[in-house]
Design a protein around this motif. Structure first.
Motif, PDB file in Angstrom:
ATOM      1  N   ALA B  47       0.831  -1.198   0.000  1.00 42.24           N
ATOM      2  CA  ALA B  47       0.000   0.000   0.000  1.00 42.24           C
ATOM      3  C   ALA B  47       0.866   1.248   0.000  1.00 42.24           C
ATOM      4  O   ALA B  47       0.584   2.221   0.678  1.00 42.24           O
ATOM      5  CB  ALA B  47      -0.930  -0.014   1.211  1.00 42.24           C
ATOM      6  N   VAL B 133      -2.173   1.152  -4.351  1.00 43.48           N
ATOM      7  CA  VAL B 133      -2.993   1.707  -3.276  1.00 43.48           C
ATOM      8  C   VAL B 133      -2.340   3.003  -2.850  1.00 43.48           C
ATOM      9  O   VAL B 133      -1.207   3.005  -2.381  1.00 43.48           O
ATOM     10  CB  VAL B 133      -3.053   0.741  -2.080  1.00 43.48           C
ATOM     11  CG1 VAL B 133      -3.923   1.318  -0.993  1.00 43.48           C
ATOM     12  CG2 VAL B 133      -3.565  -0.605  -2.517  1.00 43.48           C
ATOM     13  N   VAL B 138      -7.786   2.993  -4.475  1.00 49.14           N
ATOM     14  CA  VAL B 138      -7.237   1.706  -4.889  1.00 49.14           C
ATOM     15  C   VAL B 138      -7.454   1.651  -6.389  1.00 49.14           C
ATOM     16  O   VAL B 138      -8.553   1.912  -6.862  1.00 49.14           O
ATOM     17  CB  VAL B 138      -7.982   0.523  -4.239  1.00 49.14           C
ATOM     18  CG1 VAL B 138      -7.368  -0.789  -4.675  1.00 49.14           C
ATOM     19  CG2 VAL B 138      -7.958   0.632  -2.744  1.00 49.14           C
ATOM     20  N   VAL B 204      -5.209  -1.172   3.648  1.00 49.39           N
ATOM     21  CA  VAL B 204      -6.223  -0.370   2.946  1.00 49.39           C
ATOM     22  C   VAL B 204      -7.225   0.173   3.953  1.00 49.39           C
ATOM     23  O   VAL B 204      -7.602   1.346   3.916  1.00 49.39           O
ATOM     24  CB  VAL B 204      -6.933  -1.212   1.868  1.00 49.39           C
ATOM     25  CG1 VAL B 204      -8.120  -0.465   1.315  1.00 49.39           C
ATOM     26  CG2 VAL B 204      -5.976  -1.563   0.759  1.00 49.39           C
TER      27      VAL B 204
END
Lengths: 171, 542
Positions: B47, B133, B138, B204
């Motif tokens: 991420a 991300v 996303v 996330v």
């Protein structure tokens, strides 16, 4: 069918009324549009019914005839139905009402509006009317205000978009 | 070859940038080579806002069955060929032999060519399928000739689902699906390494929650928890046998489970079984009396259908668990193919607690919800994500409601839920007037609502008991309707509109003045609570 409370032909007095809402009416020209629409389907039903009768199809003819009578009743009810439409922009929400036999009042908070749609049908365009439709995340909201003058519809749309933008909330 | 991200090619499609996949910003680490590469399972590794590729076995897992089938056909044909040439040789059919020999080399070349094209295609599609991300979105982009790209805004995430179908699960891979509001608008990452998927979901959710930084302690603990690789096989077996719900994820006391026996009997006591019994009850005497045995054959397909439906439902709900985590409710189920989804707070738009008639002696209930996203998970063999509690007793219901509507169950509404499940009249619920008996001869006393400052509770049904709970902060609009009959009886219906789903929040047969009052109250409170609601950034500290 209609019970004691509606006996006195007073469609207005028997309505469900919200306290302190002054309803704004839609354009009376909508009567013409709706009558033409319903009359066309009534005439089609009549023609089909006669044709079926002519060809000796008894039951379809009967069904179509019933449909014709219903369409005629619809045509006759159009003026009252058009007068039954109403809407108002309150401080934080839009309220909309419609219906004679089945009355419906809806309140849509401005922050919940996802999009505002303007539609013009062929007949409505001839007399300069537009329909304004509100869409929220809920499919059942179902608010479509018919019979707005074109300028009014555009103004209303811009106003609603502004309001929705300034009061935006999550889903 | 089906592309999982069925994006609209139009404005969002990204044109090819130069040659295939020569984007300078590509880091070349693929996700989770083997079971858990330390790099991929480190928090934040995936991420970090850079583009990453999926699990290298993705093409095999996605197109796996087709590939195996093609391989099987090839082998079968080859075997035929060999046999044929053998018999040809023995029986001495020279023409056939010549044709065989003449076509052998081109045939082989074509086969190898096709295989190469497939492999190249799979390789390219893997190379071009990337995700990233960032702090905001996303994003997934894929496709060789037709590039598609799809973004999901983090603050609009409705849930994150990790699905492990049987075959990918054996290979230690998982599919991560980010649901956002809307029909078929989900962002799917298939496949990721199993451990990497869990870590990515946590990251996330953390980004989406608006929390400024990951809790440092937790991060380092996660980093340490990646064991040194024993052997790939051992690790795979460990992963396969691991408990469906990671014990570190949720406090054990917050977890609700279903005993398999209860699940079994609850399904036995539901609709399809009843139909089956009715069929048997009428069918067997019929066959005995008339001697027409062929009727039984007619019933066979129906029988098979119903059995498979029941078995499916059973295996899908096995190992069900629901647990509260800091980032929302986590619902998991499945025995062979597992699925578990995290619903962040404030993503539940309506809840209903119902009791089918046959469950009443056992005191069982089920809970369903409405959510803004419609997961495509149901199409891939996993039960629809609207069933939150397939079966449970009162105690389970209260605990699950406490998990999915935590704010609500701390207020006065909790008591209303308790009496609302079974009560009928005279317990705080505003009910129907006596004259509404005509409309609801059995349930007019039970029919009623309670309106608190956080939720609207509607209860109905004397035979099929239902209690509907709508958090007011999620209301989309309200309507008040009255039919001709309703006008005669001076009653009206109030319908609270939520996003679509199995739950409908409507209450009819209310006294007209009460209904108007309720309509006004709900429309007023929906606005104030909606404005005050900040759950879409649940982790943000003010």
């Amino acid at each position: 069918m209609s019970g004691p409370a509606t006996s006195d032909n007073g469609q207005v007095s028997a309505r469900i009324e919200l306290p302190d809402v002054e309803w704004r009416k839609v354009s009376p020209k909508l009567i013409i549009v709706d009558i033409i629409g319903s009359a066309v389907s009534a005439l089609l039903a009549l023609a089909a019914s006669l044709a079926a009768f002519f060809f000796g199809l008894g039951i379809p003819a009967l069904v179509l005839a019933v449909f014709f009578v219903m369409s005629v009743v619809t045509v006759l009810l159009v003026p009252r139905r058009v007068r039954a439409y109403g809407y108002q922009l309150r401080e934080d929400d839009l309220v909309f009402r419609r219906g004679l036999l089945f009355q419906r009042v809806v309140s849509v908070p401005y922050g919940r509006m996802q999009l505002v749609d303007i539609n013009r049908g062929p007949i409505a365009r001839l007399v300069g009317l537009s329909d304004l439709k509100l869409v929220t995340a809920a499919a059942s909201t179902g608010v479509a205000i018919p019979g707005l003058l074109e300028d009014d519809a555009n103004q209303l749309r811009d106003r609603l978009v502004d309001l929705a933008e300034s009061r935006r909330v999550g889903l | 070859m089906t592309e999982p991200v069925a994006g609209e090619g139009g404005p969002e499609a990204i044109p090819r940038e130069g040659g295939p996949g020569h984007d300078p910003s590509h880091p070349s680490d693929a996700v989770g080579v083997g079971a858990g590469t330390a790099a991929a399972t480190r928090p934040g590794a995936l991420a970090d806002g850079e583009w990453h590729r999926l699990h290298p076995a993705t093409p095999l897992l996605r197109g796996g069955i087709a590939l195996i089938a093609i391989g099987g056909i090839l082998v079968a044909n080859l075997r035929d060929r060999i046999l044929e040439s053998f018999t040809g040789f023995h029986e001495g059919d020279p023409l056939d032999l010549v044709i065989d020999n003449g076509w052998l080399i081109p045939g082989l070349a074509i086969t190898i060519g096709i295989v190469l094209v497939f492999v190249l295609g799979f390789y390219l599609s893997w190379r071009m399928h990337e995700f990233r991300v960032t702090d905001e979105v996303v994003e997934v982009r894929s496709g060789i000739l037709f590039r598609t790209s799809r973004k999901a805004r983090l603050d609009r995430i409705q849930g994150i689902n990790i699905v492990r179908a049987l075959v990918p699960r054996i290979f230690g891979a998982a599919r991560l699906e980010v649901s956002v509001a809307g029909q078929d608008a989900n962002v799917r990452l298939d496949y990721l390494g199993s451990a990497a998927a869990d870590v990515l979901r946590r990251d996330v959710l953390r980004l989406a929650s608006g929390a400024k930084a990951a809790p440092a302690a937790a991060a380092s603990a996660d980093g340490d928890s990646v064991q040194p690789r024993a052997s790939a096989l051992e690790q795979r077996v460990d992963e396969f046998l691991a408990p469906e719900l990671d014990p570190t994820e949720a406090a054990p006391e917050s977890v609700v489970r279903i005993h398999p026996a209860r699940l079994f009997f609850s399904i036995l006591l539901s609709g399809p079984t009843l139909i089956l019994l009715a069929l048997l009850a009428f069918g067997i005497p019929w066959v005995v009396i008339t001697g027409d045995a062929y009727l039984l054959f007619g019933a066979v397909p129906a029988l098979i259908g119903m059995t498979s439906f029941t078995v499916n439902r059973f295996t899908k709900s096995l190992r069900y668990s629901i647990a509260g985590t800091p980032n929302g409710v986590r619902i998991g189920f499945g025995l062979l193919s597992t699925s578990n989804e995290t619903l962040p707070p404030g993503r539940i738009h309506a809840v209903d607690v119902t009791q089918p008639l046959l469950w009443r002696p056992a005191g069982w209930w089920q809970i369903r919800i409405n959510r803004a996203s419609s997961s495509s998970a149901s199409s891939s063999g996993v039960a629809a994500a609207t069933m939150v509690l397939p079966v449970g007793d009162r105690n389970d219901v209260e605990r699950v409601l406490g998990l999915i509507l935590p704010a609500l169950m701390e207020t006065a509404a909790a008591d209303a839920v308790r009496v609302g499940m079974t009560g009928s009249g005279g317990d705080g619920y505003v009910g129907s007037p006596r004259r509404a008996r005509v409309l609801h001869p059995l349930s007019w006393k039970r029919n009623g609502f309670i309106f608190t400052d956080t939720a609207l509770l509607l209860r109905a049904g004397r035979i099929w008991r239902t209690l509907t709970i709508v958090p007011e902060a999620r209301l989309q609009s309200v309507s008040l309707t009255q039919s001709t009959v309703g006008r005669a009886l001076r009653v009206a219906t109030v319908h609270a509109h939520t996003v679509s789903g199995p739950v409908t929040a409507r209450i009819g047969a209310l006294d007209v003045d009460t209904a108007i009052e309720l309509f006004s109250d709900v429309s007023r409170v929906a606005i104030t609570t909606g404005r005050a609601d900040t759950s879409y950034r649940w982790g943000a500290t003010p």
